[in-house]
Design a protein around this motif. Structure first.
Motif, PDB file in Angstrom:
ATOM      1  N   GLU A  35      -4.368 -46.486  11.726  1.00 44.50           N
ATOM      2  CA  GLU A  35      -5.391 -47.162  11.003  1.00 44.50           C
ATOM      3  C   GLU A  35      -5.476 -46.870   9.646  1.00 44.50           C
ATOM      4  N   TRP A  36      -5.629 -47.714   8.830  1.00 45.61           N
ATOM      5  CA  TRP A  36      -5.995 -47.496   7.461  1.00 45.61           C
ATOM      6  C   TRP A  36      -7.349 -47.327   6.938  1.00 45.61           C
ATOM      7  N   ARG A  37      -7.652 -46.467   5.999  1.00 43.88           N
ATOM      8  CA  ARG A  37      -9.131 -46.406   5.329  1.00 43.88           C
ATOM      9  C   ARG A  37      -8.964 -46.077   3.859  1.00 43.88           C
ATOM     10  N   LEU A  38      -9.387 -47.076   3.163  1.00 46.41           N
ATOM     11  CA  LEU A  38      -9.660 -46.919   1.811  1.00 46.41           C
ATOM     12  C   LEU A  38     -10.771 -45.867   1.443  1.00 46.41           C
ATOM     13  N   LEU A  39     -10.216 -44.955   0.605  1.00 46.47           N
ATOM     14  CA  LEU A  39     -10.939 -43.780   0.168  1.00 46.47           C
ATOM     15  C   LEU A  39     -11.729 -44.098  -1.027  1.00 46.47           C
ATOM     16  N   HIS A  40     -10.986 -44.426  -2.083  1.00 48.28           N
ATOM     17  CA  HIS A  40     -11.457 -44.824  -3.345  1.00 48.28           C
ATOM     18  C   HIS A  40     -10.786 -46.064  -3.921  1.00 48.28           C
ATOM     19  N   GLU A  41     -11.767 -47.149  -4.442  1.00 51.93           N
ATOM     20  CA  GLU A  41     -11.000 -48.310  -4.960  1.00 51.93           C
ATOM     21  C   GLU A  41     -10.606 -48.026  -6.300  1.00 51.93           C
ATOM     22  N   SER A  42     -10.962 -46.864  -7.053  1.00 53.53           N
ATOM     23  CA  SER A  42     -10.452 -46.351  -8.180  1.00 53.53           C
ATOM     24  C   SER A  42     -10.660 -44.708  -8.321  1.00 53.53           C
ATOM     25  N   ILE A  43      -9.434 -44.213  -8.591  1.00 56.10           N
ATOM     26  CA  ILE A  43      -9.615 -42.818  -9.029  1.00 56.10           C
ATOM     27  C   ILE A  43      -9.507 -42.653 -10.508  1.00 56.10           C
ATOM     28  N   GLY A  44      -9.284 -43.642 -11.350  1.00 49.65           N
ATOM     29  CA  GLY A  44      -9.156 -43.529 -12.632  1.00 49.65           C
ATOM     30  C   GLY A  44      -7.827 -43.623 -13.255  1.00 49.65           C
ATOM     31  N   ILE A  45      -6.905 -43.266 -12.199  1.00 47.43           N
ATOM     32  CA  ILE A  45      -5.477 -43.037 -12.566  1.00 47.43           C
ATOM     33  C   ILE A  45      -4.563 -43.629 -11.523  1.00 47.43           C
ATOM     34  N   SER A  46      -3.257 -44.013 -11.907  1.00 46.46           N
ATOM     35  CA  SER A  46      -2.394 -44.543 -10.968  1.00 46.46           C
ATOM     36  C   SER A  46      -1.420 -43.145 -10.545  1.00 46.46           C
ATOM     37  N   ALA A  47      -1.622 -42.786  -9.071  1.00 49.08           N
ATOM     38  CA  ALA A  47      -0.874 -41.602  -8.699  1.00 49.08           C
ATOM     39  C   ALA A  47       0.474 -41.701  -8.382  1.00 49.08           C
ATOM     40  N   MET A  48       1.250 -41.634  -9.385  1.00 50.54           N
ATOM     41  CA  MET A  48       2.750 -41.609  -9.434  1.00 50.54           C
ATOM     42  C   MET A  48       3.318 -40.198  -8.782  1.00 50.54           C
ATOM     43  N   LYS A  57      -6.949 -29.326  -1.696  1.00 54.64           N
ATOM     44  CA  LYS A  57      -7.205 -30.039  -2.880  1.00 54.64           C
ATOM     45  C   LYS A  57      -5.686 -30.843  -3.266  1.00 54.64           C
ATOM     46  N   VAL A  58      -5.640 -31.836  -3.973  1.00 50.42           N
ATOM     47  CA  VAL A  58      -4.582 -32.482  -4.211  1.00 50.42           C
ATOM     48  C   VAL A  58      -4.442 -32.826  -5.504  1.00 50.42           C
ATOM     49  N   VAL A  59      -3.375 -32.450  -6.241  1.00 54.43           N
ATOM     50  CA  VAL A  59      -3.049 -32.877  -7.635  1.00 54.43           C
ATOM     51  C   VAL A  59      -2.385 -33.919  -7.943  1.00 54.43           C
ATOM     52  N   MET A  60      -2.968 -34.839  -8.419  1.00 56.26           N
ATOM     53  CA  MET A  60      -2.458 -36.263  -8.767  1.00 56.26           C
ATOM     54  C   MET A  60      -2.166 -36.424 -10.330  1.00 56.26           C
ATOM     55  N   PHE A  61      -1.168 -37.251 -10.601  1.00 56.07           N
ATOM     56  CA  PHE A  61      -0.806 -37.552 -12.224  1.00 56.07           C
ATOM     57  C   PHE A  61      -0.163 -38.522 -12.431  1.00 56.07           C
ATOM     58  N   ASP A  62      -0.275 -39.194 -13.484  1.00 53.58           N
ATOM     59  CA  ASP A  62       0.312 -40.371 -13.960  1.00 53.58           C
ATOM     60  C   ASP A  62       1.308 -40.034 -15.103  1.00 53.58           C
ATOM     61  N   ARG A  63       1.579 -40.946 -15.879  1.00 56.47           N
ATOM     62  CA  ARG A  63       2.187 -40.278 -17.339  1.00 56.47           C
ATOM     63  C   ARG A  63       1.220 -40.271 -18.205  1.00 56.47           C
ATOM     64  N   THR A  64       1.495 -40.011 -19.519  1.00 60.97           N
ATOM     65  CA  THR A  64       0.312 -39.864 -20.449  1.00 60.97           C
ATOM     66  C   THR A  64       0.768 -40.862 -21.884  1.00 60.97           C
ATOM     67  N   ASP A  65       2.180 -41.556 -21.854  1.00 56.75           N
ATOM     68  CA  ASP A  65       2.266 -42.342 -22.829  1.00 56.75           C
ATOM     69  C   ASP A  65       2.295 -43.904 -22.718  1.00 56.75           C
ATOM     70  N   PHE A  66       1.423 -44.251 -22.183  1.00 53.49           N
ATOM     71  CA  PHE A  66       0.992 -45.706 -22.059  1.00 53.49           C
ATOM     72  C   PHE A  66      -0.369 -45.964 -22.523  1.00 53.49           C
ATOM     73  N   GLY A  67      -1.118 -45.216 -23.097  1.00 50.59           N
ATOM     74  CA  GLY A  67      -2.370 -45.613 -23.570  1.00 50.59           C
ATOM     75  C   GLY A  67      -3.259 -44.861 -22.684  1.00 50.59           C
ATOM     76  N   ARG A  68      -4.723 -45.521 -22.526  1.00 53.81           N
ATOM     77  CA  ARG A  68      -5.888 -44.862 -21.943  1.00 53.81           C
ATOM     78  C   ARG A  68      -5.701 -45.237 -20.526  1.00 53.81           C
ATOM     79  N   SER A  69      -6.161 -44.329 -19.833  1.00 52.54           N
ATOM     80  CA  SER A  69      -6.368 -44.456 -18.238  1.00 52.54           C
ATOM     81  C   SER A  69      -7.706 -45.190 -17.884  1.00 52.54           C
ATOM     82  N   ASN A  70      -8.470 -45.272 -16.810  1.00 48.79           N
ATOM     83  CA  ASN A  70      -9.730 -45.668 -16.503  1.00 48.79           C
ATOM     84  C   ASN A  70     -10.439 -44.448 -16.057  1.00 48.79           C
ATOM     85  N   LEU A  71     -10.293 -43.215 -16.608  1.00 46.17           N
ATOM     86  CA  LEU A  71     -11.149 -42.002 -16.378  1.00 46.17           C
ATOM     87  C   LEU A  71     -11.148 -41.345 -17.577  1.00 46.17           C
TER      88      LEU A  71
END
Length: 548
Positions: A35-48, A57-71
């Motif tokens: 079964e799938w469950r959506l936890l958050h429609e947006s966490i503000g970043i794309s978890a690369m 607790k889980v550390v998640m991060f994207d890259r920093t060189d593409f401009g602004r995130s949504n958080l």
């Protein structure tokens, strides 16, 4: 009155007193497809990138060189980076800390570029993050878990001796982390360095030999073997490396299906569970990838079908050979994770193309569960489809309750949500494998107490509860290291099936179990592990233990 159960043979059978036999073991995952469950429609970043910590607790991060995130960063914080190619002053977050228990997250401040970096966890639980791009390619970042909101990234910008972009990390028996390869880096180094004054990098010609025009040897698959050497797979070839002497002690046969498996062809790999109840056999499983030429063809808009093949090799055999199998569908950019049951789940990815900007097509949304010890014709099971695709720059990890946390997917140079076939995905969801179905609650074990610290080779006890009955001949205690996942490979992932000694019945549904800690640091390097009791193929929720 207490009842004792003692192990008498291999495989493990118990002498029964008053515990009834189950009659028939339930078929694995009967009638359920997860079964799938959506936890958050947006966490503000794309978890690369994702790393589970021992405080859940889980550390998640994207890259920093593409401009602004949504958080946004809190407190009017901004990152000022004169070397950023897009945005010098950036007041948005590119990393978060997700709290599994509360299902909440908070932004973290990362200064240097983490794009396509690597990571691992030290024995004390500190997360070490290595390399990246631009001003982050020589950086070390550390994150020490905390139970309040005080912890954040600590960065050392020029620690690494070489540029580490698309490198792989592996925890070692002495508690250090080895960092292998990277783009145009045919060498490895260690964190921390044994000699702080040394330059640090050691040449490995194998990485040069396996490079091709598409550089299909990035993010090499690295697994620690029980003899202390490293199994390293790149492109289609593999070796055993004595990293202490910098000697290739063995070259394994080339995989017979000539599809590259490493980035950007991006198959995935796991070291299958190490079972201390019998003579240790070491098997590596590699699945998926893309045919030669796929990267170049995708750049021209032609998406070749990915590889559907899996290969298994017993690294401990005197004359090892690859045994090939086929998945139900082709897959590139899939994430392979060990489940508490000793099975493997493959999630995320695409059926056509490769990794790279816009280079993947036809998402594969159905996870596959692979049972490595089942009959050859019955090893693969296809699960329920996710509600959204997870393509390039997605990730997945196992968490303590047995679910798979899944996030990311951004196949674009920048965040792009409109007028594209596969928009950037900022959501976070969880997949519950079939073993979490309520139909199995009656045989699901629940850990009552377990030690916080284990020592190599020392016996310990834990108590657990089973509502209906205990079938002791299908009981195991499995520990899994929390892996760092990015770009279709989970670094330092391993499972050890601990040696069982016996079971003591305390009441009608409560038991005390005696087992033995991992025999050596080569079997299980020091650090934090998730411990699961598994009964008739159904795992308990995990308990954190620290192996010292």
């Amino acid at each position: 009155m207490f009842t004792y159960f003692l192990l008498v043979t291999t495989p493990f059978w118990f002498l029964f007193s008053s515990i009834p036999a189950s009659g028939q073991i339930l078929p694995p995952y009967a009638g359920r497809y997860g079964e799938w469950r959506l936890l958050h429609e947006s966490i503000g970043i794309s978890a690369m990138h994702m790393q589970l910590l021992h405080n859940n607790k889980v550390v998640m991060f994207d890259r920093t060189d593409f401009g602004r995130s949504n958080l946004s960063l809190p407190g009017n914080q901004c990152r000022d980076d004169p070397r950023d190619t897009v945005l010098r002053t950036d007041c948005t977050a590119h990393s978060i800390l997700y709290d599994i228990k509360t299902d909440t997250f908070r932004p973290l401040m990362v200064h240097t570029d983490t794009w396509c970096s690597s990571g691992g966890v030290l024995p004390n639980g500190t997360f070490v993050q290595t390399g990246g791009y631009n001003d982050g390619d020589h950086a070390i970042r550390t994150f020490e878990p905390c139970d309040d909101n005080s912890c954040d990234w600590v960065e050392l910008q020029n620690y690494l001796s070489q540029r580490r972009w698309y490198a792989t990390n592996q925890i070692l028996p002495d508690g250090r982390i080895i960092i292998v390869g990277g783009r145009r880096q045919f060498n490895y180094e260690f964190y921390p360095r044994q000699n702080p004054s040394s330059s640090g990098s050691i040449w490995l010609n194998f990485l040069l030999e396996t490079r091709d025009d598409a550089e299909n040897n990035l993010y090499p698959f690295v697994h620690l073997l029980p003899d202390g050497n490293l199994f390293i797979f790149a492109n289609t070839r593999s070796i055993s490396l004595d990293y202490k002497k910098n000697i290739v002690v063995r070259q394994f046969p080339q995989m017979p299906v000539d599809d590259p498996r490493n980035y950007p062809s991006s198959g995935s790999s796991v070291l299958l569970p190490l079972d201390e109840n019998k003579s240790i056999e070491v098997e590596i499983l590699i699945c998926g990838g893309a045919p030669r030429g796929s990267y170049e063809q995708a750049g021209q808009g032609n998406f070749m079908r990915a590889s559907s093949s899996c290969g298994r090799i017993k690294a401990t055999d005197g004359n090892p050979s690859w045994v090939m199998e086929d998945m139900p569908t082709a897959r590139v950019m899939g994430d392979m994770l060990l489940l508490p049951t000793k099975d493997v789940i493959i999630v995320n990815g695409a059926e056509y193309g490769t990794a790279g900007w816009e280079f993947g097509h036809s998402p594969v949304t159905r996870p596959i569960i692979y049972r490595p010890y089942g009959l050859p014709d019955w090893r693969f099971s296809v699960m329920s489809p996710a509600s959204r695709p997870r393509l390039y720059h997605s990730s997945a990890i196992l968490i303590l309750d047995g679910r798979i946390l899944v996030g990311g997917s951004n196949p674009h140079v920048y965040y792009n949500f409109t007028n594209v076939e596969y928009p950037t995905d900022l959501s976070l969801e969880a997949f519950a494998p079939p073993y979490l179905s309520t139909e199995y609650d009656r045989i699901r074990p629940k850990i009552i107490s377990a030690p916080a610290i284990l020592r190599h080779g020392q016996a310990f006890s834990l108590s657990f509860y089973v509502p209906e009955y205990l079938t002791a001949d299908v009981l195991s205690v499995n520990i899994i290291a929390p892996s760092f996942t990015t770009h279709s490979f989970s670094m330092s992932q391993r499972m050890v099936v601990l040696k069982l000694v016996g079971v003591l019945r305390l009441s009608s549904d409560t038991y005390n179990l005696t087992t033995v800690g991992p025999s050596t640091a080569e079997i299980a390097p020091p650090g934090y592990y998730m411990l699961f009791v598994v009964h008739e193929g159904i795992p308990s929720a995990g308990s954190w233990v620290n192996i010292q």
